[in-house]
Design a protein around this motif. Structure first.
Motif, mmCIF file in Angstrom:
data_model
loop_
_atom_site.group_PDB
_atom_site.id
_atom_site.type_symbol
_atom_site.label_atom_id
_atom_site.label_comp_id
_atom_site.label_asym_id
_atom_site.label_seq_id
_atom_site.Cartn_x
_atom_site.Cartn_y
_atom_site.Cartn_z
ATOM 1 N N LYS A 22 0.643 -1.282 0.105
ATOM 2 C CA LYS A 22 0.020 -0.212 -0.026
ATOM 3 C C LYS A 22 0.984 1.137 -0.093
ATOM 4 O O LYS A 22 0.381 2.346 -0.521
ATOM 5 C CB LYS A 22 -0.846 0.050 1.047
ATOM 6 C CG LYS A 22 -2.059 -1.082 1.059
ATOM 7 C CD LYS A 22 -2.844 -0.809 2.320
ATOM 8 C CE LYS A 22 -3.731 -2.425 2.175
ATOM 9 N NZ LYS A 22 -4.612 -2.407 3.472
ATOM 10 N N ASN A 23 2.032 1.184 0.440
ATOM 11 C CA ASN A 23 3.214 2.336 0.705
ATOM 12 C C ASN A 23 4.272 2.181 -0.150
ATOM 13 O O ASN A 23 4.940 3.221 -0.127
ATOM 14 C CB ASN A 23 3.326 2.608 2.177
ATOM 15 C CG ASN A 23 2.221 2.811 2.850
ATOM 16 O OD1 ASN A 23 1.183 3.453 2.468
ATOM 17 N ND2 ASN A 23 2.059 2.227 3.984
ATOM 18 N N LEU A 24 4.677 1.259 -0.775
ATOM 19 C CA LEU A 24 5.769 0.733 -1.664
ATOM 20 C C LEU A 24 5.476 0.140 -2.710
ATOM 21 O O LEU A 24 4.479 -0.590 -3.102
ATOM 22 C CB LEU A 24 6.812 -0.059 -0.778
ATOM 23 C CG LEU A 24 6.999 0.144 0.791
ATOM 24 C CD1 LEU A 24 7.925 -0.822 1.498
ATOM 25 C CD2 LEU A 24 8.067 1.551 0.590
ATOM 26 N N VAL A 25 6.539 0.219 -3.735
ATOM 27 C CA VAL A 25 6.374 -0.454 -5.014
ATOM 28 C C VAL A 25 7.436 -1.332 -5.070
ATOM 29 O O VAL A 25 8.418 -0.799 -4.761
ATOM 30 C CB VAL A 25 6.499 0.552 -6.391
ATOM 31 C CG1 VAL A 25 6.400 -0.080 -7.550
ATOM 32 C CG2 VAL A 25 5.185 1.585 -6.037
ATOM 33 N N PHE A 26 7.217 -2.558 -5.152
ATOM 34 C CA PHE A 26 8.328 -3.599 -5.186
ATOM 35 C C PHE A 26 8.608 -3.626 -6.639
ATOM 36 O O PHE A 26 7.916 -3.819 -7.762
ATOM 37 C CB PHE A 26 7.783 -4.794 -4.751
ATOM 38 C CG PHE A 26 7.121 -4.843 -3.184
ATOM 39 C CD1 PHE A 26 8.390 -4.727 -2.358
ATOM 40 C CD2 PHE A 26 5.816 -4.466 -2.943
ATOM 41 C CE1 PHE A 26 7.698 -4.788 -0.861
ATOM 42 C CE2 PHE A 26 5.582 -4.461 -1.696
ATOM 43 C CZ PHE A 26 6.528 -4.192 -0.675
ATOM 44 N N CYS A 27 10.118 -3.942 -6.656
ATOM 45 C CA CYS A 27 10.535 -4.445 -7.788
ATOM 46 C C CYS A 27 11.705 -5.325 -7.665
ATOM 47 O O CYS A 27 12.561 -5.292 -6.416
ATOM 48 C CB CYS A 27 11.055 -3.367 -8.719
ATOM 49 S SG CYS A 27 12.454 -2.355 -8.069
ATOM 50 N N LYS A 28 11.752 -6.397 -8.405
ATOM 51 C CA LYS A 28 12.894 -7.344 -8.041
ATOM 52 C C LYS A 28 14.036 -7.466 -9.357
ATOM 53 O O LYS A 28 13.466 -7.205 -10.460
ATOM 54 C CB LYS A 28 12.413 -8.767 -8.318
ATOM 55 C CG LYS A 28 13.251 -9.791 -7.983
ATOM 56 C CD LYS A 28 12.540 -11.222 -8.042
ATOM 57 C CE LYS A 28 13.309 -12.479 -7.678
ATOM 58 N NZ LYS A 28 12.639 -13.776 -7.696
ATOM 59 N N ILE A 29 15.242 -6.946 -8.937
ATOM 60 C CA ILE A 29 16.216 -6.914 -10.225
ATOM 61 C C ILE A 29 17.115 -8.011 -9.986
ATOM 62 O O ILE A 29 17.676 -8.515 -9.032
ATOM 63 C CB ILE A 29 16.928 -5.548 -9.776
ATOM 64 C CG1 ILE A 29 15.974 -4.357 -9.904
ATOM 65 C CG2 ILE A 29 18.209 -5.303 -10.442
ATOM 66 C CD1 ILE A 29 16.614 -3.173 -9.405
ATOM 67 N N ASP A 30 17.268 -8.375 -11.064
ATOM 68 C CA ASP A 30 18.327 -9.582 -11.502
ATOM 69 C C ASP A 30 19.827 -8.895 -11.770
ATOM 70 O O ASP A 30 20.053 -8.238 -12.813
ATOM 71 C CB ASP A 30 18.076 -10.373 -12.702
ATOM 72 C CG ASP A 30 19.041 -11.629 -12.937
ATOM 73 O OD1 ASP A 30 20.191 -11.349 -12.706
ATOM 74 O OD2 ASP A 30 18.498 -12.619 -13.526
ATOM 75 N N VAL A 31 20.386 -8.894 -10.790
ATOM 76 C CA VAL A 31 21.818 -8.282 -10.604
ATOM 77 C C VAL A 31 22.944 -8.719 -11.760
ATOM 78 O O VAL A 31 23.738 -7.948 -12.245
ATOM 79 C CB VAL A 31 22.540 -8.136 -9.393
ATOM 80 C CG1 VAL A 31 21.742 -7.481 -8.174
ATOM 81 C CG2 VAL A 31 23.025 -9.669 -8.997
#
Length: 80
Positions: A22-31
């Motif tokens: 509700k307060n954060l936007v999540f992203c997953k990054i493949d380094v």
């Protein structure tokens, strides 16, 4: 990596994690695929979890996975 898989299996499905969205936007990054981002944020170990402002400044960082309680001790405050 193993800790990344534990994080995904133990934290992501929880109601408390969903509340954070509700307060954060999540992203997953493949380094390995996005080397520019990993270099920009000096990511050298996985998993590295961060809260980043819209301007790109880092609010908080946690390196490693210490379990569900440890994750929410670090990031639970962003659920408000």
């Amino acid at each position: 990596c193993g800790p990344c898989k534990l994080l995904a299996a133990e934290v992501f499905p929880t109601a408390e994690f969903k509340k954070l969205s509700k307060n954060l936007v999540f992203c997953k990054i493949d380094v390995d695929q996005d080397k520019a981002t990993s270099q920009a944020y000096n990511i050298t170990a996985m998993p590295t979890q961060m809260v980043v402002n819209a301007d790109g400044s880092v609010v908080t960082t946690k390196v490693g996975y210490g379990g569900v309680a440890d994750f929410f001790n670090t990031f639970g405050k962003f659920a408000n």
